[in-house]
Design an enzyme around this catalytic site. Structure first.
Site, PDB file in Angstrom:
ATOM      1  N   TYR A 144       0.877  -1.169   0.000  1.00  0.00           N
ATOM      2  CA  TYR A 144       0.000   0.000   0.000  1.00  0.00           C
ATOM      3  C   TYR A 144       0.908   1.210   0.000  1.00  0.00           C
ATOM      4  O   TYR A 144       1.772   1.347   0.863  1.00  0.00           O
ATOM      5  CB  TYR A 144      -0.892   0.003   1.255  1.00  0.00           C
ATOM      6  CG  TYR A 144      -1.849   1.170   1.298  1.00  0.00           C
ATOM      7  CD1 TYR A 144      -3.112   1.082   0.721  1.00  0.00           C
ATOM      8  CD2 TYR A 144      -1.496   2.375   1.912  1.00  0.00           C
ATOM      9  CE1 TYR A 144      -3.995   2.162   0.747  1.00  0.00           C
ATOM     10  CE2 TYR A 144      -2.374   3.450   1.937  1.00  0.00           C
ATOM     11  CZ  TYR A 144      -3.624   3.334   1.358  1.00  0.00           C
ATOM     12  OH  TYR A 144      -4.490   4.396   1.389  1.00  0.00           O
ATOM     13  N   ASP A 245       9.541   2.746   0.765  1.00  0.00           N
ATOM     14  CA  ASP A 245       8.403   3.471   1.321  1.00  0.00           C
ATOM     15  C   ASP A 245       8.327   3.134   2.809  1.00  0.00           C
ATOM     16  O   ASP A 245       7.773   2.118   3.206  1.00  0.00           O
ATOM     17  CB  ASP A 245       7.121   3.081   0.585  1.00  0.00           C
ATOM     18  CG  ASP A 245       5.927   3.858   1.129  1.00  0.00           C
ATOM     19  OD1 ASP A 245       6.096   4.637   2.083  1.00  0.00           O
ATOM     20  OD2 ASP A 245       4.818   3.682   0.584  1.00  0.00           O
ATOM     21  N   LYS A 273       4.521   8.666   9.046  1.00  0.00           N
ATOM     22  CA  LYS A 273       3.600   8.509  10.167  1.00  0.00           C
ATOM     23  C   LYS A 273       4.208   8.840  11.524  1.00  0.00           C
ATOM     24  O   LYS A 273       3.734   9.731  12.206  1.00  0.00           O
ATOM     25  CB  LYS A 273       3.005   7.124  10.136  1.00  0.00           C
ATOM     26  CG  LYS A 273       2.259   6.916   8.821  1.00  0.00           C
ATOM     27  CD  LYS A 273       1.188   5.930   8.888  1.00  0.00           C
ATOM     28  CE  LYS A 273       0.389   6.006   7.596  1.00  0.00           C
ATOM     29  NZ  LYS A 273      -0.840   5.285   7.617  1.00  0.00           N
TER      30      LYS A 273
HETATM   31  N1  PMP Z   1       2.752   4.391   2.112  1.00  0.00           N
HETATM   32  C1  PMP Z   1       2.558   3.527   3.103  1.00  0.00           C
HETATM   33  C2  PMP Z   1       3.564   2.423   3.310  1.00  0.00           C
HETATM   34  C3  PMP Z   1       1.456   3.643   3.945  1.00  0.00           C
HETATM   35  O1  PMP Z   1       1.264   2.763   4.921  1.00  0.00           O
HETATM   36  C4  PMP Z   1       0.549   4.703   3.734  1.00  0.00           C
HETATM   37  C5  PMP Z   1      -0.668   4.902   4.621  1.00  0.00           C
HETATM   38  N2  PMP Z   1      -1.152   3.821   5.278  1.00  0.00           N
HETATM   39  C6  PMP Z   1       0.801   5.596   2.699  1.00  0.00           C
HETATM   40  C7  PMP Z   1       1.909   5.424   1.901  1.00  0.00           C
HETATM   41  C8  PMP Z   1      -0.120   6.755   2.442  1.00  0.00           C
HETATM   42  O2  PMP Z   1      -0.037   7.658   3.487  1.00  0.00           O
HETATM   43  P1  PMP Z   1      -1.202   8.694   3.804  1.00  0.00           P
HETATM   44  O3  PMP Z   1      -2.353   7.917   4.296  1.00  0.00           O
HETATM   45  O4  PMP Z   1      -0.603   9.612   4.830  1.00  0.00           O
HETATM   46  O5  PMP Z   1      -1.481   9.422   2.544  1.00  0.00           O
END
Ligand code: PMP
Length: 444
Positions: A144, A245, A273
């Site tokens: 994701y 990521d 996060k």
């Molecule tokens: N990349 C990863 C690995 C994530 O876990 C998430 C969100 N769960 C995102 C990107 C997207 O982040 P956001 O919800 O802050 O847009």
């Protein structure tokens, strides 16, 4: 005694009139009579509108690394507010936070800020495309990377007929252009051979391989150390960029994220996060020669709200606390002890199970060995998990109802949280055993 949700349910009906599904993110909708609205959070606990108290293992999907309403972070955010909101000019603190990040994450030689994980990954992919002049990219099954068209694709594992066929790759939902499908290759997680096959044949069209070091939205399945190293080696060998990521793993599984644990530096990485304890800020970090491509007439990056005063100050304080305290060690230790407690309860009842990921963001499975990829998850007994999760929520422990989301731990989880969690877990397991046995009898 069953929870009372009268106020939650009344609010749900009100919200439904003006908000699709009554919420501001599809994932916050848990169905009629189940969707929760938070009144407040403090430390590792949250309270819903009916004042039901929960130990929180969702933590906003990971950001709240120090606990809700952390006094020092919130005080810093208020100080940041005094600088002003946005100016369409930069402020001093951006350099301070970039320095903090670079010191913790060596791969982030230079840093740019965004507001969310989605924006950061978009900016990282754009940079990779801009530098290489190629449009293609590789995403790994079960990943994701946020809500933008390029990455809103998933393998239809739910309808996988047998292990010999690859599942179809489908968009997350409607509105994602089918055309995008021509731009990426979808490779099995932890399968370096398949990745090499793709790179050998198509590297001249591929800008980057995106990898989540731990599948943070797919049971916390970790990249094996061999696979993570193979991604590094293969991308280097074939002249493709590696984007780690670390939106979920960054500043959580270690100060330097999963790259520190693996001793591997990606070309570009994204973090978000745990960076500001829930305030909206994200970072793109990368090799200097790549990051210098951001510039007018080159690769575009920006945004009205990027590096806003409040979020930046919250990031500065959160990162400083994570750097200077033992918070992350305590988070991991709590996660480990919670898993040991669960293990004792399940072993006593002879229930096969395993854990995946990292103790600070661990997945729980009802199968002897943890999954290595998304397809393996399908083989675990997630009916048991789904039933148990509802019981836990009923008993004041809020984990994600979907077994694909790991359990997040924060530095505010303490002994009383652990005791409450394990008591609820034991009762929940017994209840689940009874409920599923009754369903089995009814089916015969
Ligand atoms: N990349 C990863 C690995 C994530 O876990 C998430 C969100 N769960 C995102 C990107 C997207 O982040 P956001 O919800 O802050 O847009």
């Amino acid at each position: 005694m069953a929870r009372v949700l009268d106020k939650n349910n009344a609010h749900f009906r009100r919200a439904l009139a003006r908000l699709p599904l009554g919420v501001s993110s599809n994932f916050r909708y848990w169905g009629e009579g189940k969707t929760l609205y938070v009144k407040r959070g403090a430390g590792a606990r949250i309270w819903d509108l009916d004042e039901n108290e929960y130990v929180d293992y969702r933590l906003g999907y990971g950001p709240v690394i120090l606990g809700h309403c952390h006094p020092e972070v919130d005080a810093a955010a208020r100080e940041g507010q005094k600088v002003g909101t946005v100016f369409a000019l930069s402020t001093e603190r951006e350099a301070s936070v970039a320095e903090l990040i670079s010191a913790m994450v060596p791969a982030a030689e230079l840093v740019r800020f965004s507001n969310s994980g989605t924006e950061a990954v978009m900016a990282a992919l754009r940079l990779a495309r801009g530098v290489t002049g190629r449009d293609g990219y590789v995403i790994l099954e079960g990943s994701y990377h946020g809500l933008f068209d390029a990455v809103m694709w998933q393998a239809d594992v739910e309808n996988l007929r047998d292990a010999r066929h690859d599942p179809e790759v489908l968009p997350f939902g409607k509105g994602v252009p089918e055309l995008v499908r021509q731009l990426f290759w979808h490779v099995r997680y932890n399968d370096a051979n398949q990745l090499e096959d793709v790179l050998r044949l198509h590297a001249d069209r591929i800008a980057a391989v995106l990898i989540e070091p731990i599948l943070g939205s797919c049971c916390g399945i970790p990249a094996t150390p061999e696979f993570f190293r193979a991604v590094r080696e293969l991308t280097t060998r074939y002249g493709v960029l590696m984007i780690a990521d670390e939106v979920k793993t960054g500043f959580r599984v270690a100060r330097g994220g999963a790259q520190e644990l693996h001793g591997v530096s990606a070309d570009i990485c994204t973090m978000a996060k745990a960076m500001a304890n829930g305030y909206p800020i994200a970072a793109i970090g990368g090799r200097e020669d790549l990051m210098r491509h951001y510039g007018q007439g080159r690769v575009t990056h920006g945004g009205t709200y990027t590096a806003g005063g409040m979020a930046l100050a919250a990031a500065e304080r959160t990162l400083t606390l994570l750097r200077d305290s033992d918070a992350l060690a305590r988070v991991a230790d709590y996660g480990r002890r919670m898993q040991e407690g669960m293990q004792r309860i399940l072993a006593k009842r002879g229930i096969p199970h395993s854990f995946a990921g990292h103790p600070s963001m661990g997945g729980l499975f009802f199968r002897e060995s943890p999954p290595r990829n998304y397809r393996d998850w399908k083989l675990s007994d997630y009916t048991f998990y789904d039933t148990l999760a509802q019981q836990l929520i009923e008993n004041g422990v809020v984990c994600e109802p979907d077994s694909r989301e790991p359990w997040f731990v924060c530095a505010a989880h303490d002994e009383s949280c652990l005791a409450k969690t394990l008591t609820a877990f034991e009762a929940g397991v017994d209840h689940t055993l009874k409920e599923l046995a009754a369903a089995d009898r009814a089916a015969v």
